[in-house]
Design a protein around this motif. Structure first.
Motif, PDB file in Angstrom:
ATOM      1  N   ALA A 211       0.831  -1.203   0.000  1.00 35.30           N
ATOM      2  CA  ALA A 211       0.000   0.000   0.000  1.00 35.30           C
ATOM      3  C   ALA A 211       0.870   1.259   0.000  1.00 35.30           C
ATOM      4  O   ALA A 211       0.552   2.239  -0.686  1.00 35.30           O
ATOM      5  CB  ALA A 211      -0.931   0.003   1.208  1.00 35.30           C
ATOM      6  N   THR A 212       1.964   1.234   0.748  1.00 35.56           N
ATOM      7  CA  THR A 212       2.886   2.377   0.756  1.00 35.56           C
ATOM      8  C   THR A 212       3.492   2.574  -0.627  1.00 35.56           C
ATOM      9  O   THR A 212       3.576   3.704  -1.135  1.00 35.56           O
ATOM     10  CB  THR A 212       3.998   2.161   1.792  1.00 35.56           C
ATOM     11  N   TRP A 213       3.915   1.478  -1.251  1.00 38.87           N
ATOM     12  CA  TRP A 213       4.487   1.568  -2.600  1.00 38.87           C
ATOM     13  C   TRP A 213       3.448   2.102  -3.581  1.00 38.87           C
ATOM     14  O   TRP A 213       3.749   2.966  -4.413  1.00 38.87           O
ATOM     15  CB  TRP A 213       4.969   0.191  -3.047  1.00 38.87           C
ATOM     16  N   PHE A 214       2.216   1.617  -3.502  1.00 41.98           N
ATOM     17  CA  PHE A 214       1.169   2.030  -4.429  1.00 41.98           C
ATOM     18  C   PHE A 214       0.843   3.510  -4.252  1.00 41.98           C
ATOM     19  O   PHE A 214       0.715   4.256  -5.235  1.00 41.98           O
ATOM     20  CB  PHE A 214      -0.072   1.172  -4.210  1.00 41.98           C
TER      21      PHE A 214
ATOM     22  N   PRO B 110     -14.358  -4.447   7.577  1.00 42.44           N
ATOM     23  CA  PRO B 110     -13.541  -4.235   8.775  1.00 42.44           C
ATOM     24  C   PRO B 110     -12.387  -5.220   8.926  1.00 42.44           C
ATOM     25  O   PRO B 110     -11.477  -4.992   9.721  1.00 42.44           O
ATOM     26  CB  PRO B 110     -14.548  -4.380   9.925  1.00 42.44           C
ATOM     27  N   ARG B 111     -12.399  -6.302   8.144  1.00 48.81           N
ATOM     28  CA  ARG B 111     -11.299  -7.264   8.222  1.00 48.81           C
ATOM     29  C   ARG B 111     -10.047  -6.720   7.547  1.00 48.81           C
ATOM     30  O   ARG B 111      -8.946  -7.229   7.782  1.00 48.81           O
ATOM     31  CB  ARG B 111     -11.705  -8.585   7.576  1.00 48.81           C
ATOM     32  N   TYR B 112     -10.210  -5.707   6.704  1.00 49.65           N
ATOM     33  CA  TYR B 112      -9.090  -5.157   5.942  1.00 49.65           C
ATOM     34  C   TYR B 112      -8.646  -3.840   6.578  1.00 49.65           C
ATOM     35  O   TYR B 112      -9.325  -2.814   6.430  1.00 49.65           O
ATOM     36  CB  TYR B 112      -9.499  -4.920   4.488  1.00 49.65           C
ATOM     37  N   PRO B 113      -7.537  -3.827   7.294  1.00 46.68           N
ATOM     38  CA  PRO B 113      -7.141  -2.620   8.036  1.00 46.68           C
ATOM     39  C   PRO B 113      -6.582  -1.495   7.165  1.00 46.68           C
ATOM     40  O   PRO B 113      -6.534  -0.345   7.605  1.00 46.68           O
ATOM     41  CB  PRO B 113      -6.056  -3.145   8.989  1.00 46.68           C
ATOM     42  N   ILE B 114      -6.159  -1.801   5.937  1.00 38.41           N
ATOM     43  CA  ILE B 114      -5.550  -0.781   5.081  1.00 38.41           C
ATOM     44  C   ILE B 114      -6.507  -0.457   3.945  1.00 38.41           C
ATOM     45  O   ILE B 114      -6.940  -1.352   3.211  1.00 38.41           O
ATOM     46  CB  ILE B 114      -4.190  -1.250   4.537  1.00 38.41           C
ATOM     47  N   GLN B 115      -6.832   0.827   3.817  1.00 37.75           N
ATOM     48  CA  GLN B 115      -7.807   1.280   2.837  1.00 37.75           C
ATOM     49  C   GLN B 115      -7.194   2.375   1.963  1.00 37.75           C
ATOM     50  O   GLN B 115      -6.564   3.303   2.463  1.00 37.75           O
ATOM     51  CB  GLN B 115      -9.038   1.875   3.542  1.00 37.75           C
ATOM     52  N   ILE B 116      -7.391   2.268   0.646  1.00 41.02           N
ATOM     53  CA  ILE B 116      -7.051   3.342  -0.283  1.00 41.02           C
ATOM     54  C   ILE B 116      -8.329   3.642  -1.055  1.00 41.02           C
ATOM     55  O   ILE B 116      -8.792   2.814  -1.838  1.00 41.02           O
ATOM     56  CB  ILE B 116      -5.912   2.944  -1.233  1.00 41.02           C
TER      57      ILE B 116
ATOM     58  N   HIS C 163      -9.894   0.336  -2.451  1.00 42.44           N
ATOM     59  CA  HIS C 163      -9.008  -0.821  -2.491  1.00 42.44           C
ATOM     60  C   HIS C 163      -8.583  -1.126  -1.056  1.00 42.44           C
ATOM     61  O   HIS C 163      -8.077  -0.246  -0.345  1.00 42.44           O
ATOM     62  CB  HIS C 163      -7.796  -0.530  -3.374  1.00 42.44           C
ATOM     63  N   GLN C 164      -8.792  -2.393  -0.635  1.00 43.00           N
ATOM     64  CA  GLN C 164      -8.596  -2.783   0.763  1.00 43.00           C
ATOM     65  C   GLN C 164      -7.580  -3.923   0.838  1.00 43.00           C
ATOM     66  O   GLN C 164      -7.587  -4.818  -0.012  1.00 43.00           O
ATOM     67  CB  GLN C 164      -9.940  -3.195   1.359  1.00 43.00           C
ATOM     68  N   PHE C 165      -6.739  -3.873   1.873  1.00 42.05           N
ATOM     69  CA  PHE C 165      -5.610  -4.800   1.970  1.00 42.05           C
ATOM     70  C   PHE C 165      -5.489  -5.346   3.392  1.00 42.05           C
ATOM     71  O   PHE C 165      -5.704  -4.632   4.371  1.00 42.05           O
ATOM     72  CB  PHE C 165      -4.304  -4.075   1.617  1.00 42.05           C
ATOM     73  N   LEU C 166      -5.112  -6.631   3.470  1.00 43.90           N
ATOM     74  CA  LEU C 166      -4.821  -7.233   4.775  1.00 43.90           C
ATOM     75  C   LEU C 166      -3.760  -8.315   4.616  1.00 43.90           C
ATOM     76  O   LEU C 166      -3.544  -8.845   3.524  1.00 43.90           O
ATOM     77  CB  LEU C 166      -6.083  -7.814   5.416  1.00 43.90           C
ATOM     78  N   ASP C 167      -3.095  -8.621   5.718  1.00 44.43           N
ATOM     79  CA  ASP C 167      -2.158  -9.744   5.800  1.00 44.43           C
ATOM     80  C   ASP C 167      -2.826 -10.884   6.547  1.00 44.43           C
ATOM     81  O   ASP C 167      -3.429 -10.674   7.609  1.00 44.43           O
ATOM     82  CB  ASP C 167      -0.886  -9.334   6.556  1.00 44.43           C
ATOM     83  N   ARG C 168      -2.720 -12.093   6.007  1.00 49.03           N
ATOM     84  CA  ARG C 168      -3.265 -13.265   6.697  1.00 49.03           C
ATOM     85  C   ARG C 168      -2.368 -14.461   6.390  1.00 49.03           C
ATOM     86  O   ARG C 168      -2.194 -14.829   5.225  1.00 49.03           O
ATOM     87  CB  ARG C 168      -4.698 -13.564   6.258  1.00 49.03           C
ATOM     88  N   ASP C 169      -1.788 -15.034   7.445  1.00 52.37           N
ATOM     89  CA  ASP C 169      -0.960 -16.233   7.310  1.00 52.37           C
ATOM     90  C   ASP C 169       0.148 -16.046   6.274  1.00 52.37           C
ATOM     91  O   ASP C 169       0.400 -16.919   5.432  1.00 52.37           O
ATOM     92  CB  ASP C 169      -1.824 -17.443   6.933  1.00 52.37           C
ATOM     93  N   GLY C 170       0.786 -14.888   6.314  1.00 51.82           N
ATOM     94  CA  GLY C 170       1.910 -14.634   5.415  1.00 51.82           C
ATOM     95  C   GLY C 170       1.531 -14.309   3.990  1.00 51.82           C
ATOM     96  O   GLY C 170       2.390 -14.292   3.100  1.00 51.82           O
ATOM     97  N   THR C 171       0.251 -14.043   3.739  1.00 59.84           N
ATOM     98  CA  THR C 171      -0.231 -13.754   2.391  1.00 59.84           C
ATOM     99  C   THR C 171      -0.938 -12.402   2.359  1.00 59.84           C
ATOM    100  O   THR C 171      -1.745 -12.091   3.241  1.00 59.84           O
ATOM    101  CB  THR C 171      -1.202 -14.852   1.921  1.00 59.84           C
ATOM    102  N   LEU C 172      -0.638 -11.606   1.348  1.00 59.66           N
ATOM    103  CA  LEU C 172      -1.348 -10.353   1.115  1.00 59.66           C
ATOM    104  C   LEU C 172      -2.682 -10.662   0.445  1.00 59.66           C
ATOM    105  O   LEU C 172      -2.732 -11.358  -0.581  1.00 59.66           O
ATOM    106  CB  LEU C 172      -0.517  -9.436   0.202  1.00 59.66           C
ATOM    107  N   HIS C 173      -3.768 -10.150   1.010  1.00 59.48           N
ATOM    108  CA  HIS C 173      -5.089 -10.268   0.421  1.00 59.48           C
ATOM    109  C   HIS C 173      -5.549  -8.878   0.011  1.00 59.48           C
ATOM    110  O   HIS C 173      -5.512  -7.940   0.811  1.00 59.48           O
ATOM    111  CB  HIS C 173      -6.087 -10.860   1.428  1.00 59.48           C
TER     112      HIS C 173
END
Length: 268
Positions: free
Chosen positions: A130-133, A194-200, A217-227
């Protein structure tokens, strides 16, 4: 481009556009769109214009080339045209799409539709990506913004912080131009998960301030995977076929951005 291709070979990107699809299927969609856009550019430029921007290359050779070669050529052509050249080449189409967007908003009477794509990338960080984007617009990295999808003609950050976009949306017959303001979200109907803490998120406007849609666009980390949960809002009158085609657009552009972002976003 060779470095990007090598990186693509080791990054696993799982895409869902209504149903789970393979990376090869996404690239097949992208290849079809690259052919359409190459033909459009060649038609507008003519042989002399094409030779001026890309000496020693013919449209026939480019149409027969692999997708990665076509991606590079398309970015070079669009960059060579410059902003004014893009405006001039697409003037009539942009005028028509502007009128169609206004009519669509009026007829929709506040109702909206959403185009939704999900991507999963093992070994990536949601925060880092998200920072890169976000930085793409901040530093105005136009080549990486344009190269992500054949249907991108112009993407740039403006001095006031908004983003200018000229692109073909989904399966539309012509490109459109709009501005995205990432400080405005009041007209978005895309729900926050609400499961996705990062929002753009931001609203899309025409020049006079008419809201025509937006993105969340919403982003989260789960079990070492970006969703990623990628959603674009349109007026409700937009045909379902275009909504479905824009799911592929999202899959293509974000997959390519994820590949380019690997040095900054990958955790493995």
């Amino acid at each position: 481009m060779r470095e990007d291709v090598d990186m693509a070979e080791v990054i696993e990107i799982r895409a869902t556009v209504g149903e789970q699809v393979t990376r090869d299927q996404v690239r097949e969609w992208e290849s079809r769109r690259a052919t359409v856009v190459l033909r459009k550019l060649a038609s507008h430029l003519g042989s002399r214009g094409l030779a001026e921007l890309m000496p020693g290359r013919s449209v026939e050779a480019l149409l027969a080339a692999p997708l990665d070669v076509q991606q590079t050529a398309l970015t070079e052509l669009k960059t060579g045209l410059g902003h004014a050249g893009i405006y001039a080449m697409l003037k009539r189409e942009l005028d028509v799409s502007d009128r169609m967007a206004r009519a669509g908003v009026a007829l929709s009477r506040g109702r909206t539709k959403h185009s939704v794509t999900r991507l999963e990338v093992p070994g990536y960080s949601a925060e880092r990506f998200a920072t890169w984007f976000n930085n793409l617009v901040t530093v105005n990295n136009e080549p990486d913004m344009v190269a992500a999808c054949p249907d991108h003609y112009l993407l740039r950050g403006l001095p006031d912080g908004r983003q200018e976009v000229v692109e073909t949306t989904g399966g539309s017959p012509m490109p459109s131009r709009f501005l995205v303001d990432y400080t405005r979200t009041e007209a978005l109907t895309i729900p926050v998960d609400p499961r996705y803490p990062i929002q753009i998120a931001g609203q899309a406007f025409l020049d006079d301030g008419l809201t025509i849609g937006g993105v969340r666009h919403q982003f989260l980390d789960r079990d070492g995977t970006l969703h990623t949960l990628l959603t674009v809002q349109f007026p409700a009158t937009l045909p379902g076929r275009l909504i479905r085609q824009h799911q592929w657009h999202l899959a293509a552009e974000f997959s390519n951005w994820l590949i380019v972002a690997a040095p900054a976003a990958a955790t493995a």
